[in-house]
Enzyme design. Structure first.
Site, short mmCIF file in Angstrom:
data_model
loop_
_atom_site.label_atom_id
_atom_site.label_comp_id
_atom_site.label_asym_id
_atom_site.label_seq_id
_atom_site.Cartn_x
_atom_site.Cartn_y
_atom_site.Cartn_z
N LYS A 182 0.88 -1.18 0.00
CA LYS A 182 0.00 0.00 0.00
C LYS A 182 0.91 1.22 0.00
O LYS A 182 1.45 1.60 1.03
CB LYS A 182 -0.88 -0.02 1.25
CG LYS A 182 -2.22 0.69 1.12
CD LYS A 182 -2.14 2.16 0.78
CE LYS A 182 -1.80 3.05 1.96
NZ LYS A 182 -1.62 4.47 1.54
N GLU A 257 9.56 1.33 10.80
CA GLU A 257 10.69 2.24 10.55
C GLU A 257 10.12 3.65 10.57
O GLU A 257 9.38 4.03 9.67
CB GLU A 257 11.31 1.94 9.17
CG GLU A 257 11.97 0.58 9.07
CD GLU A 257 13.27 0.50 9.84
OE1 GLU A 257 13.83 1.55 10.19
OE2 GLU A 257 13.71 -0.62 10.12
N CYS A 291 14.25 10.23 6.46
CA CYS A 291 14.14 9.86 7.88
C CYS A 291 15.48 9.99 8.58
O CYS A 291 15.57 10.38 9.74
CB CYS A 291 13.63 8.43 8.01
SG CYS A 291 14.65 7.25 7.09
N GLU A 391 10.92 15.96 14.66
CA GLU A 391 11.28 15.85 13.25
C GLU A 391 10.56 16.95 12.47
O GLU A 391 9.35 17.12 12.62
CB GLU A 391 10.84 14.47 12.74
CG GLU A 391 11.28 14.17 11.34
CD GLU A 391 10.83 12.78 10.89
OE1 GLU A 391 9.65 12.43 11.07
OE2 GLU A 391 11.69 12.04 10.36
P1 NAD Z 1 2.85 8.67 7.08
O1 NAD Z 1 2.89 8.04 8.42
O2 NAD Z 1 2.00 9.85 6.86
O3 NAD Z 1 2.38 7.60 5.98
C1 NAD Z 1 3.06 6.38 5.79
C2 NAD Z 1 2.09 5.36 5.20
O4 NAD Z 1 1.09 5.05 6.16
C3 NAD Z 1 1.35 5.86 3.96
O5 NAD Z 1 1.24 4.80 3.02
C4 NAD Z 1 -0.01 6.22 4.52
O6 NAD Z 1 -1.02 6.20 3.54
C5 NAD Z 1 -0.18 5.14 5.55
N1 NAD Z 1 -1.17 5.43 6.60
C6 NAD Z 1 -1.58 6.64 7.07
N2 NAD Z 1 -2.51 6.48 8.03
C7 NAD Z 1 -2.68 5.15 8.19
C8 NAD Z 1 -3.50 4.35 9.04
N3 NAD Z 1 -4.33 4.89 9.92
N4 NAD Z 1 -3.39 3.00 8.95
C9 NAD Z 1 -2.54 2.43 8.07
N5 NAD Z 1 -1.76 3.14 7.22
C10 NAD Z 1 -1.83 4.47 7.29
O7 NAD Z 1 4.37 8.99 6.71
P2 NAD Z 1 4.94 9.74 5.40
O8 NAD Z 1 4.67 11.19 5.52
O9 NAD Z 1 4.52 9.05 4.17
O10 NAD Z 1 6.50 9.49 5.56
C11 NAD Z 1 7.28 10.35 6.29
C12 NAD Z 1 7.69 9.72 7.60
O11 NAD Z 1 8.29 8.45 7.34
C13 NAD Z 1 8.74 10.53 8.32
O12 NAD Z 1 8.45 10.54 9.69
C14 NAD Z 1 10.02 9.75 8.04
O13 NAD Z 1 11.03 9.97 8.99
C15 NAD Z 1 9.54 8.36 8.02
N6 NAD Z 1 10.45 7.47 7.27
C16 NAD Z 1 11.20 6.55 7.96
C17 NAD Z 1 12.10 5.73 7.28
C18 NAD Z 1 12.94 4.72 8.02
O14 NAD Z 1 13.51 3.85 7.38
N7 NAD Z 1 13.04 4.81 9.34
C19 NAD Z 1 12.23 5.85 5.90
C20 NAD Z 1 11.44 6.78 5.22
C21 NAD Z 1 10.54 7.59 5.93
#
Ligand code: NAD
Length: 492
Positions: A182, A257, A291, A391
């Protein structure tokens, strides 16, 4: 900016949800934004819970089909073919990633090649998944089998959509699992493109499924689905908490992550030119939407001014433009994220942080509605400021000045996150002390982002649970079965 050939490829990739080896039209559609122009460039299906049901069912059926009989070495060959296709098509897949995510074109292409590197790496691991023998009395034999865990739900972030998909999907396939992916609603394209890559590579139908859709709908339906055996999530701390709660309810493992506020410490004896160059490059890659960006710079007082002069000169030289025009920084994923960045910077300044450069939305020629923020450097007024602890997920570097190395190391370990940390020093003893004192999943000395596909990556504290990359990244897709055999039943 998008030529006809690329437009046709975008339409082809977006033609439907990828379920059970077919493309299924969505019941409803949603736009995907090019954040560089601020305008939608394609409509993709807005997957509903019913689509997730279909995808999970397809994955469960496919797991018991040809895939279960595919030899591990053959799984490896399929992964290698996927790597070759990604490399062959990196120029246009990278361009679509650029339009979808806002990143510069060279970074979009590099991401497609990095995805290929994951498939190559785990291709080699597919036929090397071995168990153990456990010493037993007499003629009893005790062995462990490492079986595929089953259906893996892969919930992907907006910043490295293809890189993160490959990071989870490649080891899951090497282990023999089936997948329902997803992607983020901000960046749905490359998870769909991967379905076409796997078709061409010869992956059996239904082993990789991709359902685009919104987080609260498709994402929540996937995270809570009782047909899912394991969840790999990459995204924000807030969503990660929801994923962990969903996994707990179904008693399935979840690797999460999450975010970071990763410190880069520069001690007085360091090579200051190198430290300034590495900070400017790593912090502002993909406009800070990484991240593991070194978003907290901690300087030992005697060299603070000299280092900041060098750094700010470099940051002022960074260019910002639409991703397809390939500047140093591209766009920010969403209007909401730009507003969040603006709020964090203005709150920090009100609380006494000193702005050294940036701190505003730049005007980008030809993109009046584009979502941009200038590369920004702020010196915080104290370690308790939110800009030091939270962040930003944008091009904002926060600086703290420490009176000595001891204080610098304490500040580097004080935060709620623990993803990456680095120290620049020529004193080996100090470097060892740093790695001992600072809690982080990955530590660097005199550089940033070393280790590559082969080295385990992941967080401690609120940066997450679990490891990606390397052989450690395979473990979550395997479950251990212990088999104990007595060759003949004992006589009563
Ligand atoms: P996000 O949490 O907004 O979304 C991530 C995913 O979760 C998306 O596919 C979103 O549609 C889904 N999602 C949202 N609400 C949900 C729910 N209630 N249930 C299930 N899925 C749901 O994050 P983002 O803005 O896409 O990404 C940015 C964040 O990701 C930052 O905090 C970044 O640090 C982190 N990140 C971490 C790593 C790592 O390896 N540690 C790598 C990349 C990004």
């Amino acid at each position: 900016m998008i030529d006809e050939k690329l437009r046709a490829r975008i339409a082809h990739a977006a033609r439907g949800l990828a379920i059970g080896g077919k493309r299924v039209p969505g019941q409803a559609m949603m736009p995907s934004l090019d954040p560089g122009t601020g305008k939608a460039f394609v409509d993709v299906p807005a997957g509903a819970p019913a689509d997730i049901d279909m995808a999970v069912a397809a994955a469960r059926i496919a797991l018991r089909g040809a895939w279960a009989k595919t030899a591990p070495a053959e799984r490896g060959k399929i992964l290698r073919r996927a790597a070759d296709i990604l490399r062959r098509d990196a120029h246009w897949i990278g361009a679509i990633e650029t339009i979808d995510s806002g990143k510069p074109l060279k970074d979009g292409i590099a991401e497609a090649n990095a995805a290929a590197a994951y498939f190559d790496y785990y291709a080699g691991a597919a036929d090397k998944i071995e168990g153990d023998t456990i010493p037993q009395p007499g003629d009893v034999m005790s062995v462990t089998l490492r079986e595929p865990i089953g259906v893996s739900a892969q919930i992907l972030p907006s910043n490295f959509p293809l890189g993160t998909a490959a990071r989870g999907v490649a080891p899951a396939l090497a282990a023999g699992c089936a997948i329902v992916a997803k992607p983020s609603d901000h960046t749905p394209m490359t998870a769909l493109i991967l379905a076409d890559v796997f078709d061409e590579a010869g992956l059996p139908a239904g082993i990789y499924n991709a359902v685009t859709g919104r987080g609260g709908e498709a994402g929540a339906a996937l995270a809570t689905h009782t047909g899912v055996d394991q969840i790999t999530f990459t995204g924000s701390l807030a969503t990660g908490r929801r994923i962990l709660a969903a996994a707990a309810a179904n008693v399935v493992p979840a690797a999460v992550e999450l975010g970071g506020k990763s410190p880069l410490v520069v001690l007085a004896d360091a090579d200051l030119d190198a430290a300034a160059a590495v900070t400017a490059k790593q912090m502002f890659t993909h406009a800070g939407q990484v991240c593991s960006a070194p978003s907290l710079l901690i300087l030992e007082k005697p060299i603070a001014d000299a280092l900041l002069d060098k750094l700010v000169a470099r940051v002022r030289g960074l260019t910002v433009d639409h991703g397809l025009r390939d500047a140093n920084l591209g766009a920010i994923a969403s209007a909401g994220q730009v507003a969040h960045i603006e709020r964090m910077v203005s709150d920090a300044r009100e609380a006494g942080a000193e702005l050294l450069t940036g701190g505003a939305r730049p005007e980008i020629a030809g993109c009046p509605d584009g979502l941009y923020y200038a590369p920004t450097v702020l010196v915080a007024s104290g370690a308790a400021q939110p800009i030091v602890r939270e962040e930003v997920f944008g091009p904002v570097l926060t600086v703290l000045i420490a009176k000595d190395a001891d204080e610098a190391f304490a500040l580097a370990d004080a935060g709620q996150y623990g993803l990456c940390a680095s120290v620049f020093t020529n004193d080996l003893g100090r470097a060892f002390e740093f790695q001992r004192r600072v809690s982080a999943g990955q530590i660097y000395v005199n550089d940033w982002h070393l280790g590559g596909v082969q080295a385990p990556f992941g967080g401690v504290k609120r940066s997450g649970i679990g490891r990606e990359r390397g052989l450690a990244g395979l473990e979550k897709y395997l479950r251990l079965k212990n088999v104990n055999i007595r060759p003949r039943a004992l006589q009563p």
